[in-house]
Design a protein around this motif. Structure first.
Motif, PDB file in Angstrom:
ATOM      1  N   ALA A 124      10.293 -45.957  -7.480  1.00 32.57           N
ATOM      2  CA  ALA A 124      10.819 -45.479  -6.202  1.00 32.57           C
ATOM      3  C   ALA A 124      12.230 -46.011  -5.971  1.00 32.57           C
ATOM      4  O   ALA A 124      13.114 -45.280  -5.497  1.00 32.57           O
ATOM      5  N   THR A 125      12.463 -47.278  -6.313  1.00 33.76           N
ATOM      6  CA  THR A 125      13.794 -47.873  -6.140  1.00 33.76           C
ATOM      7  C   THR A 125      14.820 -47.168  -7.013  1.00 33.76           C
ATOM      8  O   THR A 125      15.943 -46.865  -6.566  1.00 33.76           O
ATOM      9  N   PHE A 126      14.441 -46.882  -8.262  1.00 32.34           N
ATOM     10  CA  PHE A 126      15.368 -46.180  -9.158  1.00 32.34           C
ATOM     11  C   PHE A 126      15.692 -44.787  -8.622  1.00 32.34           C
ATOM     12  O   PHE A 126      16.855 -44.382  -8.588  1.00 32.34           O
ATOM     13  N   LEU A 127      14.670 -44.055  -8.204  1.00 34.99           N
ATOM     14  CA  LEU A 127      14.905 -42.706  -7.697  1.00 34.99           C
ATOM     15  C   LEU A 127      15.791 -42.736  -6.455  1.00 34.99           C
ATOM     16  O   LEU A 127      16.698 -41.899  -6.302  1.00 34.99           O
ATOM     17  N   GLU A 128      15.558 -43.700  -5.582  1.00 34.17           N
ATOM     18  CA  GLU A 128      16.401 -43.824  -4.387  1.00 34.17           C
ATOM     19  C   GLU A 128      17.850 -44.069  -4.775  1.00 34.17           C
ATOM     20  O   GLU A 128      18.778 -43.555  -4.138  1.00 34.17           O
ATOM     21  N   SER A 129      18.067 -44.858  -5.825  1.00 32.90           N
ATOM     22  CA  SER A 129      19.439 -45.175  -6.245  1.00 32.90           C
ATOM     23  C   SER A 129      20.164 -43.975  -6.828  1.00 32.90           C
ATOM     24  O   SER A 129      21.393 -43.982  -6.930  1.00 32.90           O
ATOM     25  N   MET A 130      19.403 -42.928  -7.199  1.00 32.77           N
ATOM     26  CA  MET A 130      19.998 -41.750  -7.834  1.00 32.77           C
ATOM     27  C   MET A 130      20.060 -40.549  -6.893  1.00 32.77           C
ATOM     28  O   MET A 130      20.413 -39.454  -7.312  1.00 32.77           O
ATOM     29  N   ARG A 131      19.751 -40.745  -5.620  1.00 28.84           N
ATOM     30  CA  ARG A 131      19.699 -39.611  -4.675  1.00 28.84           C
ATOM     31  C   ARG A 131      21.080 -39.053  -4.366  1.00 28.84           C
ATOM     32  O   ARG A 131      21.249 -37.849  -4.241  1.00 28.84           O
TER      33      ARG A 131
END
Length: 206
Positions: A124-131
């Protein structure tokens, strides 16, 4: 233990069932069996039992850009993924090493990702960083959803009991659309007649 291995945040309530033997390692938080593993295995194959997989993590991705965005990040082609269609994805680091793996199913409004529980927060943290500026919202749904495993023989019975459940069906051993096969045709694969791995995510609140 790896950096992603953490204890489950909520042991399964099924551990309180008579005869439950707690699993360890990455399966901690659920029962390995309930006292009769061979009988339980036969019941599962016959479609009269389910496997408690509530130690797995569940994420959702909402928003109109979700599939095109996930497609740019992952190893799998997700463009045009139809509602209810199952897939898988890998997220790789710049050197091509696997960082995250997830089962994928879209319900027409949200894309659902099932992964190891310890990987759900960092995923989830990685996906948030790529939004960036894209129209996507990532949520960790693990506290609200539990995953159950079932064979094809028991799928109708379980989905009848939980009609709002989300279904992911393991595409193995078929070759995913857009992928290349370097071996024998799918029809000749020794596992082609075995359709047993399905995961049903059931809401704790319904």
């Amino acid at each position: 233990m790896t950096g992603h291995d953490v204890p489950p945040s909520r042991p399964s309530p099924l551990l309180a069932r008579p005869g439950a033997v707690a699993a360890g390692g990455p399966d901690a938080g659920v029962a390995a069996h309930y006292g009769e593993p061979m009988r339980e295995q036969r019941q599962l194959v016959a479609g009269r039992a389910v496997v408690d997989l509530s130690h797995l993590g569940v994420l959702s991705v909402q928003g109109p850009d979700r599939l095109t965005w996930l497609n740019t990040l992952s190893s799998q082609r997700l463009l045009g993924l139809a509602p209810g269609e199952s897939s898988e994805l890998l997220l790789l680091d710049p050197h091509g090493r696997i960082e995250h793996a997830a089962a994928v199913v879209d319900d027409g409004e949200r894309t659902w990702l099932i992964t190891e529980a310890a990987h759900a927060p960092p995923l989830a943290t990685f996906l948030e960083s790529m939004r960036f500026m894209l129209r996507v919202v990532v949520e960790d749904e693990t506290p609200a959803w539990a995953v159950l495993g079932v064979t094809a023989a028991g799928l109708d019975r379980l989905t009848h009991a939980a009609p709002s459940a989300l279904l992911w069906s393991d595409p193995w051993p078929t070759t995913a659309p857009g992928s290349a096969s370097y071996g024998a045709p799918d029809s000749e694969h020794p596992g082609s007649q075995v359709r047993f791995a399905c995961a049903v995510a059931v809401s704790y609140t319904h």
